[in-house]
Design an enzyme around this catalytic site. Sequence first.
Site, short mmCIF file in Angstrom:
data_model
loop_
_atom_site.label_atom_id
_atom_site.label_comp_id
_atom_site.label_asym_id
_atom_site.label_seq_id
_atom_site.Cartn_x
_atom_site.Cartn_y
_atom_site.Cartn_z
N ASP A 7 -8.86 3.81 -1.73
CA ASP A 7 -9.72 4.10 -0.58
C ASP A 7 -11.04 4.70 -1.02
O ASP A 7 -11.25 5.91 -0.96
CB ASP A 7 -8.98 5.02 0.39
CG ASP A 7 -7.73 4.35 0.93
OD1 ASP A 7 -7.62 3.10 0.79
OD2 ASP A 7 -6.87 5.02 1.49
N ASP B 83 0.86 -1.18 0.00
CA ASP B 83 0.00 0.00 0.00
C ASP B 83 0.91 1.24 0.00
O ASP B 83 2.12 1.13 0.17
CB ASP B 83 -0.86 -0.05 1.27
CG ASP B 83 -2.06 0.89 1.22
OD1 ASP B 83 -2.23 1.58 0.20
OD2 ASP B 83 -2.82 0.92 2.20
#
Lengths: 530, 870
Positions: free
Chosen positions: B545, B470
């Site tokens: 996200d 990430d």
Amino acid sequence: MTCLHLLLTLVFAVSLGTPVEIQRPRGVPLTKKQFYEESKPFTCLDGSRTIPFDRVNDDYCDCKDGSDEPGTAACPNGSFHCTNAGYRPMFIPSSRINDGICDCCDTTDEYNSGAKCENTCKELGRKEREVLQKMAEITKEGFLLKQQLIEEAKKGREEKQGKVTDMQENKKQLEEKVEALRTVKEAAEQPEKEAKERHLKAWEEQKAAIRLEKDKAKMAEAFLELDDNSDGFVSVSELQSHAELDPDADGTLTETEVQGLMGGAAQVDTSTFESVWTNIKDKYHSESQPEEPAPVETPPDEVKEPAVDNDSEPYPEDDISEEDDEDEDDEDDYHEDDDKAPPTVKTPEKSHEDEEAMPPYDPDTQALIEAAQKARDDFEDSEKALRVMDDQIRNIEKELSFDFGPDAEFTYMYSQCYELSTSEYIYRLCPFNRVSQKPKYGGSETNLGIWGSWSGPENNKYLVMKYEHGTGCWQGPNRSTTVKLTCGKETVVTSTSEPSRCEYLMEFTTPAVCQEPANTEPSPHGHEEL
Amino acid sequence: MGLLSVVCVSLFFSSTFAVDRGNFKTCDQSAFCKRQRALKPGQSPYRALLETLELSDSRLTLQLINDNNKVHLLLELYRLQGNMTRVKINELKPLKPRFEVPDVLIAEPPTEPLSVLSKDDNGVVLSLGAENQRLIVSARPFRLDIMEGPEVLLSLNSRGLLAFEHLRLHKDTLDFSLPGVEHVYGIPEHADDLKLKTTDGGDPYRLYNLDVFQYELYNPMALYGSIPVMLAHNTQRTMGIFWLNAAETWVDISSNTAGKTVFGKMLDFVQGSSEKPQTDVRWISESGIIDVFIMLGPKPSKVFSQYASLTGTQSFPPLASLGYHQCRWNYNDQEDVKSVDQGFDQHDIPYDFIWLDIEHADGKRYFTWDPHKFPQPKEMLQGLMDKRRKMVSIVDPHIRVDSGYKIHNEITSKDFYVKNKDGKNYEGWCWPGNSGYPDFTKPEMRAWWASMFAYDQYEGSMENLFTWNDMNEPSVFNGPEVTMHKDALHGKWEHRDIHNIYGLYVQMATAEGQIQRSGGVERPFVLTRAFFAGSQRYGAVWTGDNAAEWDHLKISIPMCLSLGLVGVSFCGADVGGFFKNPSTELLVRWYQTGAYQPFFRAHAHLDTTRREPWLFGPENTALIREVIRQRYALLPYWYQLFYQAHKTGMPVMRPLWVDYPKDTATFTIDDEFLIGSDLLVHPVTEEGSRGVTAYLPGAEEVWYDVHTFQKHNGAQNLYIPVTLSSIPVFQRGGSIIPRKDRVRRSSTCMENDPYTLYVALSPKKFAEGELYIDDGHSFNYDTKKEFIHRSLTFANNALTSSNLCPDCNFLTSSWIEKVLILGASKPSKVLLKMDGKETPVDFEFDTSMSVLTLRKPGMNAGADWTLLLQ
């Protein structure tokens, strides 16, 4: 491909101890054996269709309800029965047959997967029995404790109820007493007030007489001073020499003005000077003692300052400072919240003001005052006692109003707190009050919820406590805690967790939830047989 | 717990809070974009110096001169194998060398000879070989045109926008004209429709890998990844433009038909007078050279294979990674992991992977475990292994600056950190606080990083532990636009030169580490958030996200479709939405959609309430269970499609136009999609929906509802009433899809299970499909040819399985338990022909839906056989 054993041979021990072979298709529980008869076509248990018996457990799903494949994974909705001799029988979903994972302790679910399963039923059975036994003991002892708790709670409750009744009774008496004392107080205060007023009046009269006397003396003195030629008369010209008497304050005292002061007369004698004196006395400066009138006039600077202070500190301040001595906390609060000014010098100057102190009360008045003060004190004491009693009654009533369980078995937790220390925090559960969390290594306490309600399942709401409206979470809900209660001999918080953000879960053991053990002792025989 | 996490979260938000648009640049705020965009079409100052033309076997070179400043550029032209043209333009004598992006092309693309057809003072005509294709170089002003017969397919610098900035930093621009094209696609990642919009009057599409907090939908803002590849499509042809540049890039799109109403277009058509529709595209990059690949198609599949020949194909994922993934920020501790794992079994819901986010590591020191929460990682992993399940732990590229941290110390001692402009280690804020950023552009650094995944280096890891990269844009909380300063240094190159490829390198090194730890035997699984052209070779991508909102559910379709078109098939969005709490309806709908998208993972933010599938009442648990089971039943099909994607570059999840390139009705559809060629999915993405209208393409086609087997004709808009349990899915008539209908608790548990073949007949009573089987996790399919690849054909009332790979060797114990033939007529007899023998097969026929079910034919899935319907 698939060559599956259709039938499973089980050894079933009956009470006589003689092994008897009972045959039934793999995965079928004994209770359903009668539906699977090898000699007859098989009808799906939902009755939807009938198939030849050789299609039972042939690894192809024919019945919608999955009943034709109790021993294979062919049906998506089937279930497989493991006997688990020595332990508990159970059903598992068909999808767990031959999936390489040992589910049945008797290994019967993995008959064709290559998984190496060991029969652990005996071990599991033993462990389970141990656990059950332990549980049974705990339950038994816990239940006994619970009985005590109930008994104590009952006693406690009765005591408290009795206490409340007594207190209610006492309260009535107290109330009557308060009223009586109020009457006494008022009765004593009346003569006190009158006596004080009398005393004050006498003193005022006295003061006035003295003042009059002084004034007359001053007048006489002034007459003498003014009567420069001592002819027994004060003339216009004599008066004109006192420039301070100028009525329009233009700096010159004219003859006309003086005549005005003298009421038109050209001269006055001692008897008529009286009226002139009234006109001039406020401004008149004695020649011999020029400073003399100062105290009567506007006070000089040194007196002024404290006067200002007195203005900013009204009289109640005195009362507060008296209380301050009694209660330091209040003082802190007071100063922090309201009074940022530094302490000021006060009382010494004040006494200067009343130059002429009132004469002490005469003994009769003093006696009346003392009597009244005593009546007041008595009254206030009794009133305070009444308040205290009210509080006590309210507290007990509040306690009595809590739902402490069907038999009040949770009463003992009230006003107790139970702590659990984890690696980071100390958790604190105060039943019927609040839950909190305090970091072990510094930091302030966080409220994880205040007492909300019992919120267990419908059949027993007393298995779960809910604490709500704790400190708000950043960008989230207010913290809340669910407390799960299980039977235990001791009252202990056994674990805490935060399964979801700001929603805490606490495990809590207490005898109060121990159920009465079943009368029939868990029969070891039954277990052994399976 | 409580306070600690609040501290780090607030850190994050305080630095990226007011994200919205304010935090990120518009073209106007980006000096080079504004300047270059201000260039108006017109006379180009560039002129080709034809006398400098040099032609070798593989390339043509030619100098260009800018008549305004007399700077010389070098143009290189290559004709590449497979109908592609490469155009490179660089300064002839740059003051400072320009960055050329390495490691994206899998090899130097093989060339084919160019030949000069004619040449005069005005230009040169070159032959591009087949199909009468020519490349015309015009000298004054310089422009390139690619022609096929009389048609111009594509022009470069026809609007005269070619520009190289020399004195400033190395900005460059080039324009492309696409005559006859109205539909362009690709250039992910943007939260926008599938069909790219014109950018006149707004911002261009931006390609600059950024960690965008709570991104907005339907705009051209940059997101986490960048793939500078655009596809142009019309009914005649599909083409592609691959702009190989890793610097910040803006793409302007304009169209001469964009302003016209449908009526205007019709009028043009009727009057026959119309100017040809045309799309003009301008690429603006901040640095680097111009290096463009023009992929001439002409079919969509050809463009995919052309692009795949340049940058490689989708990595072939382990079968299990196509199952369901359960993720959350964060599973608190080992106990939590265990109880979630048990929850799946209690509720009989399959899953393959459980994920651990940043809180699992000791103080966000990746490659470590929090000693209190995860004291026994191997015990935990073994517990999962016993259930034949797997785990993913996060390993981000920002490294906590901490002298007590082995990884940091080694990177420091090996001098592997990115440097700031002063030559010191670059430091920025990320999850652990002050962090260093390893220079993944260095091959030595990547080799060392890979070695950290060895079982003895990554303590507590086991073979069922995989990785999630990430924040690899890279995310720098206190950096400009939440990323690295452009003047940070990667060796001699500035960060601005390499920015968009940083994330690719992180995933590359991580995937390599996973391969190495198994001695090169096992396939890796690595999920990345940032990506670039070529990232498809290293694993899966997710859309970052997102939020628990219906629009975010909708946008997941075009976002993954766009990625699929440019090579990245293994795409998914966080099921349920990352930020906020989804309503139960939204959650169920998202599971239904996600189950039919390539990467299927539920994920949730730390601040959300728990949302494991069984927390919403038994009815909703049942709905979620059902759709996850549908996913597992279809795993053989998904796996086969990924094999195909890996071999050919065909996207797994596709827009309809890829398979129906002549049907203009499909060109803008992005609320439904195809999985392979044979499944059409129209997820329900509206709140409270009672019905959806699905477009079923193909005038000659029929489609079968996979739940009811009802047959529908193609080329129609079909209204489908829906309830909360509905997920409209259709199987194309003419296809055969293998399924494993015995769904178990993980895909590995289903390894040896039998297949059911779903044969959906076309109106001509024909169907074909494939069956691919291997061990599901190793490279043996590649290195030892250990796989089974069968062709399944239904024709002339016979279903035949034949071997597509006769020299392959793999044995399976899976067999064929059932064959469903949709759209069949009732036979009198069914025979299985195998090994020279004929045996009768039981069957049932459902007249209402014309479904013929062959009962337990029983042949091994790898065998040759024929089923005869008589």
